[in-house]
Structures are given as C-alpha cells and as structure tokens.
Design a protein around this motif. Sequence first.
Motif, PDB file in Angstrom:
ATOM      1  N   UNK A 311       0.922  -1.252   0.155  1.00 13.88           N
ATOM      2  CA  UNK A 311      -0.120   0.020   0.062  1.00 13.88           C
ATOM      3  C   UNK A 311       0.917   1.155   0.055  1.00 13.88           C
ATOM      4  N   UNK A 312       1.870   1.280   0.791  1.00 12.23           N
ATOM      5  CA  UNK A 312       2.829   2.508   0.790  1.00 12.23           C
ATOM      6  C   UNK A 312       3.423   2.756  -0.444  1.00 12.23           C
ATOM      7  N   UNK A 313       3.769   1.675  -0.832  1.00 11.37           N
ATOM      8  CA  UNK A 313       4.726   1.564  -2.240  1.00 11.37           C
ATOM      9  C   UNK A 313       3.642   1.971  -3.530  1.00 11.37           C
ATOM     10  N   UNK A 314       2.608   1.432  -3.374  1.00 12.73           N
ATOM     11  CA  UNK A 314       1.472   1.704  -4.360  1.00 12.73           C
ATOM     12  C   UNK A 314       1.226   3.407  -4.419  1.00 12.73           C
ATOM     13  N   UNK A 315       1.164   3.899  -2.969  1.00 14.27           N
ATOM     14  CA  UNK A 315       0.871   5.351  -2.909  1.00 14.27           C
ATOM     15  C   UNK A 315       2.011   6.096  -3.213  1.00 14.27           C
ATOM     16  N   UNK A 316       3.147   5.650  -2.993  1.00 11.13           N
ATOM     17  CA  UNK A 316       4.406   6.354  -3.688  1.00 11.13           C
ATOM     18  C   UNK A 316       4.338   6.251  -5.099  1.00 11.13           C
ATOM     19  N   UNK A 317       4.109   5.182  -5.616  1.00  8.43           N
ATOM     20  CA  UNK A 317       4.149   4.948  -7.273  1.00  8.43           C
ATOM     21  C   UNK A 317       2.917   6.008  -7.869  1.00  8.43           C
ATOM     22  N   UNK A 318       1.890   5.803  -7.442  1.00 10.78           N
ATOM     23  CA  UNK A 318       0.677   6.746  -7.773  1.00 10.78           C
ATOM     24  C   UNK A 318       1.055   8.089  -7.853  1.00 10.78           C
ATOM     25  N   UNK A 319       1.873   8.639  -6.760  1.00 11.71           N
ATOM     26  CA  UNK A 319       2.423   9.872  -6.816  1.00 11.71           C
ATOM     27  C   UNK A 319       3.358  10.199  -7.903  1.00 11.71           C
ATOM     28  N   UNK A 320       4.178   9.240  -7.965  1.00 15.34           N
ATOM     29  CA  UNK A 320       5.327   9.434  -9.017  1.00 15.34           C
ATOM     30  C   UNK A 320       4.577   9.240 -10.484  1.00 15.34           C
ATOM     31  N   UNK A 321       3.358   8.649 -10.554  1.00 14.98           N
ATOM     32  CA  UNK A 321       2.744   8.496 -12.060  1.00 14.98           C
ATOM     33  C   UNK A 321       2.042   9.706 -12.161  1.00 14.98           C
ATOM     34  N   UNK A 322       1.320  10.209 -11.063  1.00 19.29           N
ATOM     35  CA  UNK A 322       0.836  11.705 -11.219  1.00 19.29           C
ATOM     36  C   UNK A 322       1.909  12.753 -11.578  1.00 19.29           C
ATOM     37  N   UNK A 323       3.028  12.632 -10.888  1.00 17.75           N
ATOM     38  CA  UNK A 323       4.063  13.628 -11.658  1.00 17.75           C
ATOM     39  C   UNK A 323       4.567  13.384 -12.782  1.00 17.75           C
ATOM     40  N   UNK A 324       4.878  12.060 -13.285  1.00 22.45           N
ATOM     41  CA  UNK A 324       5.274  12.006 -14.688  1.00 22.45           C
ATOM     42  C   UNK A 324       4.048  12.360 -15.600  1.00 22.45           C
ATOM     43  N   UNK A 325       2.849  12.067 -15.207  1.00 23.59           N
ATOM     44  CA  UNK A 325       1.661  12.584 -16.095  1.00 23.59           C
ATOM     45  C   UNK A 325       1.602  13.896 -16.380  1.00 23.59           C
ATOM     46  N   UNK A 326       1.904  14.874 -14.926  1.00 27.37           N
ATOM     47  CA  UNK A 326       1.837  16.324 -15.263  1.00 27.37           C
ATOM     48  C   UNK A 326       2.961  16.792 -16.167  1.00 27.37           C
ATOM     49  N   UNK A 327       4.126  16.175 -15.912  1.00 33.21           N
ATOM     50  CA  UNK A 327       5.249  16.402 -16.797  1.00 33.21           C
ATOM     51  C   UNK A 327       4.986  16.175 -18.243  1.00 33.21           C
ATOM     52  N   UNK A 328       4.176  15.114 -18.444  1.00 37.70           N
ATOM     53  CA  UNK A 328       3.814  14.897 -19.846  1.00 37.70           C
ATOM     54  C   UNK A 328       3.048  15.881 -20.484  1.00 37.70           C
ATOM     55  N   UNK A 329       2.268  16.522 -19.600  1.00 39.52           N
ATOM     56  CA  UNK A 329       1.263  17.565 -20.427  1.00 39.52           C
ATOM     57  C   UNK A 329       1.785  18.971 -20.056  1.00 39.52           C
ATOM     58  N   UNK A 330       2.712  19.121 -19.242  1.00 42.06           N
ATOM     59  CA  UNK A 330       2.781  20.627 -18.952  1.00 42.06           C
ATOM     60  C   UNK A 330       4.644  20.591 -19.073  1.00 42.06           C
ATOM     61  N   UNK A 331       4.923  21.830 -19.507  1.00 39.70           N
ATOM     62  CA  UNK A 331       6.057  22.254 -19.642  1.00 39.70           C
ATOM     63  C   UNK A 331       6.874  22.397 -18.410  1.00 39.70           C
ATOM     64  N   UNK A 332       8.039  21.915 -18.312  1.00 40.83           N
ATOM     65  CA  UNK A 332       8.770  21.959 -16.861  1.00 40.83           C
ATOM     66  C   UNK A 332       9.136  23.208 -16.624  1.00 40.83           C
ATOM     67  N   UNK A 333       9.798  24.058 -17.273  1.00 42.87           N
ATOM     68  CA  UNK A 333      10.520  25.431 -17.042  1.00 42.87           C
ATOM     69  C   UNK A 333       9.204  26.539 -16.485  1.00 42.87           C
ATOM     70  N   UNK A 334       8.144  26.533 -17.391  1.00 43.27           N
ATOM     71  CA  UNK A 334       7.190  27.320 -17.123  1.00 43.27           C
ATOM     72  C   UNK A 334       6.006  26.736 -16.358  1.00 43.27           C
ATOM     73  N   UNK A 335       5.674  25.588 -16.355  1.00 44.73           N
ATOM     74  CA  UNK A 335       4.553  24.954 -15.507  1.00 44.73           C
ATOM     75  C   UNK A 335       3.360  25.179 -16.461  1.00 44.73           C
ATOM     76  N   UNK A 336       3.539  25.628 -17.817  1.00 45.03           N
ATOM     77  CA  UNK A 336       2.391  25.914 -18.638  1.00 45.03           C
ATOM     78  C   UNK A 336       1.946  24.498 -19.369  1.00 45.03           C
ATOM     79  N   UNK A 337       0.759  24.226 -19.981  1.00 44.58           N
ATOM     80  CA  UNK A 337       0.569  23.222 -20.731  1.00 44.58           C
ATOM     81  C   UNK A 337       1.576  23.065 -22.015  1.00 44.58           C
ATOM     82  N   UNK A 338       1.792  21.929 -22.436  1.00 49.27           N
ATOM     83  CA  UNK A 338       2.802  21.770 -23.590  1.00 49.27           C
ATOM     84  C   UNK A 338       2.015  21.430 -24.593  1.00 49.27           C
ATOM     85  N   UNK A 339       2.965  21.168 -25.883  1.00 46.92           N
ATOM     86  CA  UNK A 339       2.239  20.959 -27.026  1.00 46.92           C
ATOM     87  C   UNK A 339       1.087  20.044 -27.039  1.00 46.92           C
ATOM     88  N   UNK A 340       1.142  18.984 -26.435  1.00 42.64           N
ATOM     89  CA  UNK A 340       0.359  17.885 -26.591  1.00 42.64           C
ATOM     90  C   UNK A 340      -0.985  18.373 -25.762  1.00 42.64           C
TER      91      UNK A 340
END
Length: 761
Positions: A311-340
């Motif tokens: 459960x603990x690892x799943x929560x950590x993994x879920x948090x990482x996945x959310x972070x990765x998905x956020x990065x996939x849709x947002x520009x890292x430097x400005x935090x704005x939505x990216x092209x996709x």
Amino acid sequence: MENLISWLAPIVAFVTLFIVYRKSVGRLRLFWLLLSLGCLSYAIAEGIWVYSYNISHVEPNYPGWPDPFYFLQIFFYLAAFIYHLMQKKENAYQIKFIFDMMIIIAVSTALSWHFLIQLLLPDATASPLLFVVSIGYPVGDLLLLFGAVSLYIGYSYTLSPRVLILIIAGLVFQVFADTAYLYSTVANTYSAESFYNPLWSLSLLLVAFSGLYSLDPIKKSVSGKTFMHITDRISVRMLLPYFSLLMLFIVIIVEESKHTRGLVAGAFVATALIVTRQIFTLRDNRRLLFNYDQLTSELEEKIAQRTVEVTSKNQQLEKVIHQVEHIAYHDELTGLPNRRLFLKNLESSIATADESGKKLAVVFIDLDRFKNINDTFGHEFGDLLLQDFSRKISENLRSVDTISRQGGDEFTLILNNIQDEADITPTIHRIQAAFQQALSIKDQELHVSMSIGIAIYPDNGTSTSELLKHADSAMYSAKAKGKNNYQFFSDDMSLVVSRKIALENELRRALANEEFLLHYQPQFNAHTREITGMEALVRWQTAEDEIISPAHFIPLAEETRLILPLGEWVLNTACEQAKLWHDRGHHHLKLAVNLSPLQFLDDDLLDMVERTLEKTGFPASSLELEITENVAVDDIDLALLRMQALKDLGVNLAIDDFGTGYCSLSYLKKFPLTNLKIAQSFVRDMATNPHDEALVEAMVLIGHKLNMSVIAEGVETEEQLALLKELGCDEIQGYLFSKPLTTDHFSQLLSKELASKNPIH
C-alpha cells in the motif's frame, strides 16, 4: 527346443537390462543393475537345467544346483524393489506405506499358508534342505508379490507408468507360474508341456522391455504426469489393503475346512495393523493440522505486513505516476500546458465553438531576439526570462483563454468566445502593453518584444494542424515586417512557405553534395568512467563551412520526408565508422543512433536496418536505436510489432528523453526496450531541486524494474554525477566528460583511454 527358449529368454533379459544399466543416469542405475543380476541368476539356473536335461539326459535332483540360483533371482529382485522404495524421502509416507504392505503381506501369507504352503510341507522324515526349499519357493513368491504391490502403491516420478506396468506384469506372471507349478506338483499333474511354462520366459522379457522403455525420458516424463493425475483421482491404491482383508474374511466364511487357524491368525494380524495404521494416521493428521494452523497464522501476519508495504509503495508509485503525467502534459520550465495538452484543448475548443456558433483564435507568439539574449546572458538568464514572460502573458488573458509553451521561445494561445477580429485585438494590445516597461531579471533591466501571428477558426482553417500552420505563417510574417507586431493570417502570406521551400531545396542539395557530417558524443560508465559507447549526432556543414544545428533543419526534414534518406545516411555512416573502431580493438563500444518518428513508422525501416548491418558488417548486438515516447502513442499495436521486429534482428532499443513525452506506463512495460535515457531537463536541476531528484530516482527505479539499463543525458557537474551514481544510474552522457566530437577527435579519445589501460613500461 522349449528348454533352449526358456534358457535364452533370461539371457536376453540380462543383456538388455545390463545395457539399460550402462545407459541410465542418476539413482535408478543400481535398480536396473539389480534386476539384471536377477535375470543372470535365473539364466544360470536354467542353463544347469538345459545341460542336465538335454546333454546329460539326467533330470536334476530336487533340491539341486538350480535352486540356489532361482532363490538368488528372488533376492536380487527384492533388493531392487527395496532400493526403489528407499528413494521416497517422506517419513510419514514411508510409515503408511509400510503398514499397507504389511497388511497385504499378512493377508497374502495367510492365504498362501492355507492353500499352498502347508500342503507343500514334507513329512517328518524329509531332510532339512528339502524342507527349506519346499517352503522357500512360496515364500519367495510372497516376496515377489510384495515387490509388485510396492511398485503399484508406492510409485513415483522416477519410473513412468508404462515401465511400472511392464515390471508389475512380469512379477505377476512369475508368481502365477510358480503358484501353478507348485499346485500341479502337489496334485501330481505337472507336465513339461503345461501352459504356464512359457510364462516364466514371458515374465523375464516383460521386465527387460520395461528397461528399454525407461530410456525414453520424454515419454516417461509426460506419461508419468498423466498417470499421476489419473491415479490421484482413483482410490484403488488406498483401498487395496482393506479390500485384501475383506477378501480374507470372505475366504474364512466360505472355507469349509476346519483348518482355518492360519487364515484367522492372518486376519487378526492384518486387523491389528489396520487399527495401528489408523491411529498413526490420526496423529499425523493432527500434526499436519497443527502445522497448517501455524503456517496459516504466519502467512496471515506476512500478508498483513506485505499489504502495508505494498500500500505504501503503491501510494508512492501513484504519486510518481501523477508527477510523470503532469510532466507529460506540462512544460517543466514554465509549468504551462505543453504542445500535447494544447492540441487537446484546441480540439475541445473547436468542438465548443461548433456547438455555440462562435469563433476562436489561435495565437502564435515568438520572443524576438531570444537567441541573442541567451548567447549574451546565458541559459539560466534566458530561463528566468521565459518564466517572467509566460507569467505576464497569463496575467493578461481572460479566464476562458488558454496559454501553452510549444518549446524554446514559442508560445501559443487559444482565445475562445470571439465573433470577429475586433474581439481579439484588445487581448493582443493588453499583452503588448504589459511589456512596454522593462523586465528586471537578476538586477538586469531588459526590454523585450514579440512577434505575434493569429489564425481564426473557421475562417483560416478547420483543423488543429491547419490553424497552427497558419498562425505560424502569420507570426513569420510579423517577424518579416520588423518584429514587435502582430499579423492576422491572410491567403497572400507566402513568405513562410517560400522560406521553407528554399530551405527544402538547400536540404536536397546538401544531401546530393554530402554536406552532412557526424559528431560522436561518448557515453561513460557512471562508476568506472570508462567509455561504453557513443551517440551519433548529425551536423550540416554548408559549402561556406557554416555548421547548421539539427534544430533548424531536422523539423523541415521531417515535414518533407527528407529525414528518410538523411536517416539512412546517418545510420550507414555511423555503422561504418563504429565497425572501424571495433576492428581497432574497441569491441565493447555500442553505437546509439536516433530514429525520428517518421523513420520508425516507415515500412522500409526493417529492410534499411538489415541492409545497413549486412553492408557494413557492424554487429546488430552493438547497435542501439533510440526512439521517443510519442512514437507509440498513436498506434500502440504497430509500435509493438515494429519494436519486436527490430529486436528479432538483434538490435537494441532505447527510449530517448524519457519523461518529456507522453507514454502510458502500461504501454512502456510491454515495449522490448534495453535502455532508458533520462532527459537533460530532469538532470539539470536535480542537485538543487528535490522534486527533480525524486523524479530521476523514480525513473531509475522504473528502468531497472523493467530490466533496462539507465543512462542520464546532459550531465555537466560532478554534483550531478555523484547524485546519479547514488541513485543507481548505469551510464552518463554530457559535457562533464565530453561534448560531441568529430571522428578524429573521438578516435584520439579512444586511443588515450586504451593507452591508459595498457601503459608501456
């Protein structure tokens, strides 16, 4: 003739079983050796009979010389069965098995005594030897019966069902023949032509055939499992001791003779053994139940502990996945939505505009002279400028509008709920006014301007690609008119198209004139700092010796499909050069070559790669093709087929700039990848930004869990290297060790490393 056959049969059986003994491996070799010795003993006994009867014309005495060898056969057989029984290691099983055997032997002994043995007892005047031999044969048959029953009840995977059946059948035939012979002897009805005489030979040959079948390991294994499944569902083996006792009681009841003391004694012994066996079984069951309860308790505790951990690892993994998905849709430097994300929002806005009957505008913004600012003040200053620039634009948009960063110094806007150009210009003027005053960055005041292009839906296009293209053209038109202004798209804007056509022509000429060259950036082992490979990077060197960056011509090469011949040239040239380095002793070097999305999806890709490897002689196992995450998003099935086909050629696959695109982790685990490359954008700030460090750690963990090697790009400081080593990163690539090098400079670097490993004394 019949006596000769009865002598040849045991000889054939002996030779066959001895050959089986020589060819067998493992614990069963001794089993077959003992059986072969039993057949040899029988052959000697039959040989004495044949010699006496056919040559000396004298019938052997009873008891005589053949009898010890007949008994010796029984001894060797019994030794083989006991040896086979001892291979079963379970103590509880052996005890229950022994009880079952004792029950069956007790019943068999009682029946044999009643119907056979007591009839064979000689009178009081007989010699002790005659008494021993007369009793020995029925007792020997009981022992052979013990062997047959032990094989049936206590078989294991060591012998296949076919082998067991043949051995048991051979024993049964011998016991039957011996019993019939003894009965006929008692009744004075024995004849040399009796029907059961061939059964002795048949019994020996059946045992010999069992040895031949044991040499077939495939049939033994498969049929053994099948036999195991079938007999597990049948309780005859388990009920056999009880059936034998029931049969004994029936014989006692129906036997008219008054001399049933032997039967009653056998029944008593068998009953006592059954009661004892049941008592042992009950105690063993209680022990097993106790052990089961203990194991269950321990398992429940471990499951509860493991559940908390998971459960603990799943929560950590879920948090990482959310972070990765956020990065996939947002520009890292400005935090704005990216092209996709911008394209998704634009599609949604188009659908909303169609429903409401209103229009929308796509605005393309490019920061003027940003390259000069970067070159003058540095990349860190440029990043701060882009952050302030995006923040000011966002502050001057309406709540219904959307901003995104396309990359570099390019930004796009979606202006919703508009009727005509008059609804657009106030927002554009407001954005321009926000930059009338200088921006203060690092105590440095800087005046910035922008070129803006505007395309209106549906007037200037009905698709996302068309609107972006026309807004881009309008932006280039604004730049051509002196920058720091905005332009609405119009049909007469051909400047951008002309520029692209001119650049396309230059690209085609460059391909024909071989104006391209390759640089190689070395890759290093993160722990030993040894060179493990290199990435081939294409450069365009014009006739005027001007070096043009790939960022300027690769997008156009993609758009015009010139990337296909260019990519083939890059792969062929890089493989040729890498083969030369291999031939000079650097066999460990791997070569990384980028594949553009268009190359990856091209139907000729596999033939091109195979053709290049065959032409250059470069080993496929040393070639690593790098693809980006986004190549698989549109058609996951095609991507998987293409990747697997490349793997079948022996080529390694790496996913480049991991985390900057968008690819579901459920897809990633299916890809046959060998290497995961962490993008420079994550490595750059990991020493100062704990979020970047956490993301890099997660990427390394994901890569290793998916059996991939992990390489970090853009490593520029010792602090970054130390962190990457601590997180378990396998390889590094970046300016900390070397920038991309020409062929000659890379060769010199290899020579220096080789010299350092092999110093001349």
